[in-house]
Design an enzyme around this catalytic site. Structure first.
Site, PDB file in Angstrom:
ATOM      1  N   CYS A  35      30.772 -28.625 -29.711  1.00  0.00           N
ATOM      2  CA  CYS A  35      29.491 -29.000 -29.064  1.00  0.00           C
ATOM      3  C   CYS A  35      29.062 -30.411 -29.468  1.00  0.00           C
ATOM      4  O   CYS A  35      28.547 -31.162 -28.654  1.00  0.00           O
ATOM      5  CB  CYS A  35      28.356 -28.068 -29.460  1.00  0.00           C
ATOM      6  N   ASP A  36      29.222 -30.731 -30.741  1.00  0.00           N
ATOM      7  CA  ASP A  36      28.589 -31.952 -31.264  1.00  0.00           C
ATOM      8  C   ASP A  36      29.557 -33.096 -31.577  1.00  0.00           C
ATOM      9  O   ASP A  36      29.123 -34.240 -31.757  1.00  0.00           O
ATOM     10  CB  ASP A  36      27.839 -31.628 -32.581  1.00  0.00           C
ATOM     11  N   CYS A  49      29.280 -26.483 -34.990  1.00  0.00           N
ATOM     12  CA  CYS A  49      30.056 -26.447 -33.746  1.00  0.00           C
ATOM     13  C   CYS A  49      30.609 -27.834 -33.421  1.00  0.00           C
ATOM     14  O   CYS A  49      29.933 -28.652 -32.799  1.00  0.00           O
ATOM     15  CB  CYS A  49      29.192 -25.946 -32.592  1.00  0.00           C
TER      16      CYS A  49
END
Ligand code: NDP
Length: 317
Positions: free
Chosen positions: A141-142, A138
């Site tokens: 997200c990261d 992701c």
């Protein structure tokens, strides 16, 4: 144990929409939003701008949109629980829905647990190797983590997710390299064009990632060209999988039939599963469209079908 007319399992556009409709129909739904199994709100929680949801001409971020969906579900009386469902028993009536902390008997159930990003089985990317040490599924997200700043980042895949992740990573990376196993993208034309035009993105066509290496974090990826069979070791600061999803059906323990590719089977044109009173909405039953708008649409269908089912067994009061 409390008995409920309707329990909805899984948040996201399908679950929240089902909740809005069911709550307005006075079914007093309980909605298990999930917790450890994935972000409450589903995949849109790890998406940036949503540009194609009608009604938002200026785009809206996935998390903002889910906040609004939830607010609307709560407004009409949905009882939301930040819990995963561990198991259901669909053989008994009313059905049993067992959460991590709270359990219910339910006369009807809507399953809207969505799907989870897939990982590939590549040496160096496993849990005890560099997973979450530069390997992620992701980017949204990261990607902003310091370990990825000004590095060469690799994205695997050729669908809309890969395009979106690559474009997102250009904000932080020195360069983004998309590794795709074929010679053309399956992504929508508009997204593919944005990628192909971007000066910070390189596409490695007909290629796969052969291995990933590094001491504490990702340092190198080895790329295999499928046409020439040449292997090239390159410097890398991160690897992001964007290779599709698997539906979240594990907690059902095989109690409902699945399609050959593992999605919940529904009667065509409905959200009805094989068991009367159990409905499926959103990505857990959809491997074709997989859009927020179609998930919301099937969430609405599931609530209306649940309402009709409850009326048919005399439980609409
Ligand atoms: P897709 O299934 O569309 O794409 C998966 C990609 O991964 C494909 O290019 C596939 O290659 C590749 N892939 C799969 N398995 C492997 C493997 N073993 N090795 C190497 N590559 C592999 O998934 P997405 O998550 O991209 O998209 C899912 C849905 O969500 C789509 O409907 C998409 O349109 C939608 N979406 C929309 C967005 C938006 O509109 N903003 C953003 C993100 C997703 P191949 O092409 O060769 O099969």
């Amino acid at each position: 144990m409390k008995r409920k007319k309707l329990v909805i399992i899984g948040s996201g556009p399908a679950g929240y929409t089902a909740a809005i409709y069911a709550a307005r129909a006075c079914l007093e739904p309980v909605l298990f939003e999930g917790f450890y199994s994935g972000l409450p709100g589903g995949q849109l929680m790890s998406t940036t701008d949503v540009e194609n949801y009608p009604g938002f001409p200026e785009a809206v971020t996935g998390p903002e949109m889910m906040k609004m969906f939830k607010k609307q579900a709560l407004k009409f009386g949905t009882h939301c629980l930040l819990e995963d469902v561990k198991l259901v028993d669909l053989k008994q009536r009313p059905f049993l829905v067992e959460g991590m902390k709270t359990s219910f008997h339910a006369d009807s159930i809507i399953i809207s647990t969505g799907a989870t990003a897939k990982r590939l089985d590549i040496p160096g990317t496993h849990d005890d190797e560099l997973w979450q040490k530069g390997v992620s599924a992701c980017a949204v997200c990261d990607g902003a983590l310091p370990i990825f700043r000004d590095k060469d980042l690799y994205v695997v895949g050729g669908g809309d997710s890969a395009m979106e992740e690559a474009l997102f990573l250009t904000k932080y990376a020195k360069k983004v390299h998309i590794v795709h196993r074929r010679g053309e993208f399956r992504a929508s034309k508009i997204m593919a064009e944005r990628v192909l035009k971007h000066h910070k993105i390189e596409v490695l066509w007909d290629s796969t990632v052969d291995s990933v290496s590094g001491k504490d974090y990702v340092e190198h990826v080895t790329i295999l060209n499928l046409k020439t069979e040449a292997k090239t070791k390159r410097h890398a600061g991160g690897l992001f999988f964007a290779v599709g999803h698997v539906p979240n059906v594990q907690f059902l323990n095989g109690q409902l039939p699945l399609t050959p590719n593992g999605y919940l089977m529904v009667k065509p044109g409905t959200t009805e599963t094989e068991i009367p009173g159990v409905f499926a909405a959103g990505d857990v039953q959809d491997f074709v469209y997989r859009q927020a708008i179609t998930a919301a649409g099937t969430g609405c269908m599931a609530a209306l079908e649940a309402e009709r089912y409850l009326a048919s067994i005399g439980l609409d009061e």
